[in-house]
Design an enzyme around this catalytic site. Structure first.
Site, PDB file in Angstrom:
ATOM      1  N   ALA A  47       4.170 -11.113  -4.958  1.00  0.00           N
ATOM      2  CA  ALA A  47       5.348 -11.747  -3.792  1.00  0.00           C
ATOM      3  C   ALA A  47       6.698 -11.278  -4.459  1.00  0.00           C
ATOM      4  O   ALA A  47       7.733 -11.883  -3.536  1.00  0.00           O
ATOM      5  CB  ALA A  47       5.029 -13.233  -3.752  1.00  0.00           C
ATOM      6  N   VAL A  79      -1.677 -10.002 -13.075  1.00  0.00           N
ATOM      7  CA  VAL A  79      -3.072  -9.802 -12.541  1.00  0.00           C
ATOM      8  C   VAL A  79      -4.177  -9.175 -13.579  1.00  0.00           C
ATOM      9  O   VAL A  79      -5.473  -9.284 -13.231  1.00  0.00           O
ATOM     10  CB  VAL A  79      -3.129  -9.492 -11.078  1.00  0.00           C
ATOM     11  CG1 VAL A  79      -2.585 -10.652 -10.262  1.00  0.00           C
ATOM     12  CG2 VAL A  79      -2.820  -7.907 -10.866  1.00  0.00           C
ATOM     13  N   TYR A 115      -5.593   6.667  -7.183  1.00  0.00           N
ATOM     14  CA  TYR A 115      -5.226   5.473  -6.380  1.00  0.00           C
ATOM     15  C   TYR A 115      -6.031   5.296  -5.095  1.00  0.00           C
ATOM     16  O   TYR A 115      -6.403   4.430  -4.752  1.00  0.00           O
ATOM     17  CB  TYR A 115      -3.507   5.718  -6.106  1.00  0.00           C
ATOM     18  CG  TYR A 115      -3.016   4.747  -4.679  1.00  0.00           C
ATOM     19  CD1 TYR A 115      -2.841   3.657  -5.325  1.00  0.00           C
ATOM     20  CD2 TYR A 115      -2.869   4.959  -3.817  1.00  0.00           C
ATOM     21  CE1 TYR A 115      -2.183   2.622  -4.428  1.00  0.00           C
ATOM     22  CE2 TYR A 115      -2.304   4.340  -2.832  1.00  0.00           C
ATOM     23  CZ  TYR A 115      -1.943   2.985  -3.191  1.00  0.00           C
ATOM     24  OH  TYR A 115      -1.623   1.985  -2.306  1.00  0.00           O
ATOM     25  N   PRO A 151      -2.327   0.121   5.414  1.00  0.00           N
ATOM     26  CA  PRO A 151      -1.102   0.706   5.897  1.00  0.00           C
ATOM     27  C   PRO A 151      -0.965   2.175   5.635  1.00  0.00           C
ATOM     28  O   PRO A 151      -1.660   2.728   4.504  1.00  0.00           O
ATOM     29  CB  PRO A 151       0.191  -0.075   5.369  1.00  0.00           C
ATOM     30  CG  PRO A 151      -0.575  -1.287   4.669  1.00  0.00           C
ATOM     31  CD  PRO A 151      -1.991  -0.874   4.182  1.00  0.00           C
ATOM     32  N   GLU A 168       9.317  -0.941  -2.858  1.00  0.00           N
ATOM     33  CA  GLU A 168       9.416  -0.496  -4.013  1.00  0.00           C
ATOM     34  C   GLU A 168       8.351   0.408  -4.603  1.00  0.00           C
ATOM     35  O   GLU A 168       8.331   0.957  -5.914  1.00  0.00           O
ATOM     36  CB  GLU A 168       9.596  -1.471  -5.001  1.00  0.00           C
ATOM     37  CG  GLU A 168      11.059  -2.462  -4.815  1.00  0.00           C
ATOM     38  CD  GLU A 168      11.141  -3.432  -5.825  1.00  0.00           C
ATOM     39  OE1 GLU A 168      10.633  -3.439  -6.944  1.00  0.00           O
ATOM     40  OE2 GLU A 168      12.098  -4.347  -5.596  1.00  0.00           O
TER      41      GLU A 168
HETATM   42  P1  NDP Z   1       6.074  -3.154  -4.121  1.00  0.00           P
HETATM   43  O1  NDP Z   1       6.076  -2.242  -5.436  1.00  0.00           O
HETATM   44  O2  NDP Z   1       7.174  -3.269  -3.517  1.00  0.00           O
HETATM   45  O3  NDP Z   1       5.392  -4.433  -4.438  1.00  0.00           O
HETATM   46  C1  NDP Z   1       4.212  -4.305  -5.317  1.00  0.00           C
HETATM   47  C2  NDP Z   1       3.978  -6.031  -5.779  1.00  0.00           C
HETATM   48  O4  NDP Z   1       3.108  -5.859  -6.715  1.00  0.00           O
HETATM   49  C3  NDP Z   1       5.082  -6.356  -6.505  1.00  0.00           C
HETATM   50  O5  NDP Z   1       5.417  -7.904  -6.212  1.00  0.00           O
HETATM   51  C4  NDP Z   1       4.793  -6.414  -8.019  1.00  0.00           C
HETATM   52  O6  NDP Z   1       5.249  -7.294  -8.693  1.00  0.00           O
HETATM   53  C5  NDP Z   1       2.983  -6.637  -7.964  1.00  0.00           C
HETATM   54  N1  NDP Z   1       2.355  -6.231  -9.040  1.00  0.00           N
HETATM   55  C6  NDP Z   1       2.363  -4.785  -9.597  1.00  0.00           C
HETATM   56  N2  NDP Z   1       1.371  -5.098 -10.666  1.00  0.00           N
HETATM   57  C7  NDP Z   1       1.377  -6.306 -10.860  1.00  0.00           C
HETATM   58  C8  NDP Z   1       0.638  -7.089 -11.882  1.00  0.00           C
HETATM   59  N3  NDP Z   1      -0.063  -6.414 -12.742  1.00  0.00           N
HETATM   60  N4  NDP Z   1       0.375  -8.316 -11.818  1.00  0.00           N
HETATM   61  C9  NDP Z   1       1.142  -8.894 -10.619  1.00  0.00           C
HETATM   62  N5  NDP Z   1       1.536  -8.516 -10.104  1.00  0.00           N
HETATM   63  C10 NDP Z   1       1.989  -6.924  -9.904  1.00  0.00           C
HETATM   64  O7  NDP Z   1       5.051  -2.271  -3.275  1.00  0.00           O
HETATM   65  P2  NDP Z   1       4.361  -2.502  -1.710  1.00  0.00           P
HETATM   66  O8  NDP Z   1       5.023  -3.767  -1.295  1.00  0.00           O
HETATM   67  O9  NDP Z   1       4.542  -1.253  -1.083  1.00  0.00           O
HETATM   68  O10 NDP Z   1       2.988  -2.593  -2.227  1.00  0.00           O
HETATM   69  C11 NDP Z   1       2.055  -4.004  -1.853  1.00  0.00           C
HETATM   70  C12 NDP Z   1       0.574  -3.618  -1.853  1.00  0.00           C
HETATM   71  O11 NDP Z   1       0.718  -2.430  -0.566  1.00  0.00           O
HETATM   72  C13 NDP Z   1       0.000  -2.853  -2.826  1.00  0.00           C
HETATM   73  O12 NDP Z   1      -1.230  -3.048  -3.194  1.00  0.00           O
HETATM   74  C14 NDP Z   1       0.205  -1.320  -2.292  1.00  0.00           C
HETATM   75  O13 NDP Z   1      -0.983  -0.522  -2.818  1.00  0.00           O
HETATM   76  C15 NDP Z   1      -0.240  -1.503  -0.871  1.00  0.00           C
HETATM   77  N6  NDP Z   1       0.325  -0.422   0.006  1.00  0.00           N
HETATM   78  C16 NDP Z   1       1.467  -0.136  -0.094  1.00  0.00           C
HETATM   79  C17 NDP Z   1       2.125   0.921   0.675  1.00  0.00           C
HETATM   80  C18 NDP Z   1       3.333   1.666   0.805  1.00  0.00           C
HETATM   81  O14 NDP Z   1       3.436   2.593   1.375  1.00  0.00           O
HETATM   82  N7  NDP Z   1       4.323   0.887   0.459  1.00  0.00           N
HETATM   83  C19 NDP Z   1       0.975   1.584   1.757  1.00  0.00           C
HETATM   84  C20 NDP Z   1      -0.411   1.006   1.747  1.00  0.00           C
HETATM   85  C21 NDP Z   1      -0.630  -0.125   0.775  1.00  0.00           C
HETATM   86  P3  NDP Z   1       5.610  -7.406 -10.237  1.00  0.00           P
HETATM   87  O15 NDP Z   1       6.438  -5.963 -10.639  1.00  0.00           O
HETATM   88  O16 NDP Z   1       6.830  -8.602 -10.101  1.00  0.00           O
HETATM   89  O17 NDP Z   1       4.726  -7.822 -11.154  1.00  0.00           O
HETATM   90  C1  8X3 Z   2       0.573   3.618   0.141  1.00  0.00           C
HETATM   91  C2  8X3 Z   2       0.353   4.809   1.100  1.00  0.00           C
HETATM   92  O1  8X3 Z   2      -0.222   7.344   1.705  1.00  0.00           O
HETATM   93  O2  8X3 Z   2       1.410   6.948   0.028  1.00  0.00           O
HETATM   94  O3  8X3 Z   2      -0.882   3.293  -0.099  1.00  0.00           O
HETATM   95  O4  8X3 Z   2      -0.827   6.394  -0.380  1.00  0.00           O
HETATM   96  S1  8X3 Z   2       0.194   6.290   0.491  1.00  0.00           S
END
Ligand code: NDP
Ligand code: 8X3
Length: 258
Positions: free
Chosen positions: A15, A66, A157, A187, A193
């Site tokens: 979050a 996590v 990934y 998505p 980020e």
């Molecule tokens: P961000 O990098 O903005 O957010 C990722 C979040 O995951 C951060 O809050 C980070 O918190 C947390 N996180 C990462 N590693 C850990 C860990 N070891 N323990 C606890 N928390 C962790 O990316 P998104 O918001 O884009 O990503 C969120 C989800 O959406 C992911 O699962 C990603 O794979 C998925 N997703 C993203 C897409 C995109 O294009 N952006 C598309 C499809 C899916 P912190 O660093 O503080 O630990």
């Molecule tokens: C994040 C979307 O296409 O960059 O899951 O892998 S992609």
């Protein structure tokens, strides 16, 4: 639309930025109390104080990694003694690198598997057990189109996200006979980020991902999550794929010349 979320308690992993942060904001606005996790405690605390003040909901920060099973079991285990979770958003996740498998870094693979898959399992095991006892609850797992179509360098990934999709199906099967609902959002490109993390701060590589089209925003995904979570109890939206209009699959992305 009727608000069925007010007064519920939601646990969101990851979050501290991006999609997880946007979900926290939207759920708080809908009147949900929150438990927020992530490793960056400072970011979680700032968000918690802001939302408590603005939305008059209770927000608890549970900073944790996590991937650390003992930390999850202790930290979350203690929290579950005090809080009944109605909603779990398994969102914490990351991609690292974009190399072909034979040039990939094993440390990257392990972090992706440990975070995207094992972290989701550690958290879900505890929360789903409490939901089963209460015979209620809604789990939303963050998948990806990367879990449906492989792209060059996506290898590990993509595999972790395919596993998240299958796990969601399996969790639904395991929840048979209960009122627990499980859904996945898959998505395409969302500007967060995510690419800063994937390319370890390389600004030009990150910018190239989102150049020439309108990517999804974290708020777009939060809006979708809210729709799914707010559905009536007999409606279980199991899987939703969402992409920017410019993107038709991971390969087909229409970019305008600048
Ligand atoms: P961000 O990098 O903005 O957010 C990722 C979040 O995951 C951060 O809050 C980070 O918190 C947390 N996180 C990462 N590693 C850990 C860990 N070891 N323990 C606890 N928390 C962790 O990316 P998104 O918001 O884009 O990503 C969120 C989800 O959406 C992911 O699962 C990603 O794979 C998925 N997703 C993203 C897409 C995109 O294009 N952006 C598309 C499809 C899916 P912190 O660093 O503080 O630990
Ligand atoms: C994040 C979307 O296409 O960059 O899951 O892998 S992609």
């Amino acid at each position: 639309m009727q608000n069925r979320l007010k007064g519920k308690t939601a646990l969101i992993t990851g979050a501290s930025s991006g999609i997880g942060e946007a979900c926290a904001r939207s759920l708080a606005e809908a009147g949900c109390h929150l438990l927020l996790t992530g490793r960056r405690a400072g970011k979680l605390e700032a968000l918690a104080r802001e939302l408590e003040e603005k939305e008059a909901v209770a927000v608890v920060c549970l900073p944790m990694d996590v991937t650390d099973r003992a930390e999850v079991e202790f930290g979350l285990g203690e929290a579950l003694k005090r809080h009944e979770i109605d909603i779990l958003i398994n969102n914490a996740g990351l991609a690292l690198g974009l190399e072909p498998l034979d040039r990939g870094e094993v440390e990257h693979w392990e972090r992706m598997i440990d975070t995207n898959l094992k972290g989701l399992l550690y958290v879900s095991r505890l929360v789903m057990a409490q939901m089963r006892e209460r015979d209620t609850g809604h789990i939303l797992n963050m998948g990806s189109i990367a879990g449906e179509v492989a792209y060059p360098g996506g290898n590990v990934y993509c595999a972790t996200k395919a596993a998240v999709h299958m796990l969601s199906d399996a969790m639904n099967v395991d929840a048979m006979g209960t009122k627990i609902r499980i859904g996945t959002v898959a998505p395409g490109a969302v500007e967060t980020e995510f690419s800063d993390v994937r390319f370890e701060g390389d600004r030009s590589k990150r910018d190239a991902v989102y150049a020439g089209y309108d990517p999804l925003t974290a708020q777009d995904i939060a809006d979708l999550a809210l729709y799914i979570l707010n559905a009536p109890g007999h409606v279980n939206i199991q899987h939703v794929r969402v992409m920017p209009t410019a993107q038709r699959n991971p390969y087909l992305l229409h970019r305008e010349e600048s």
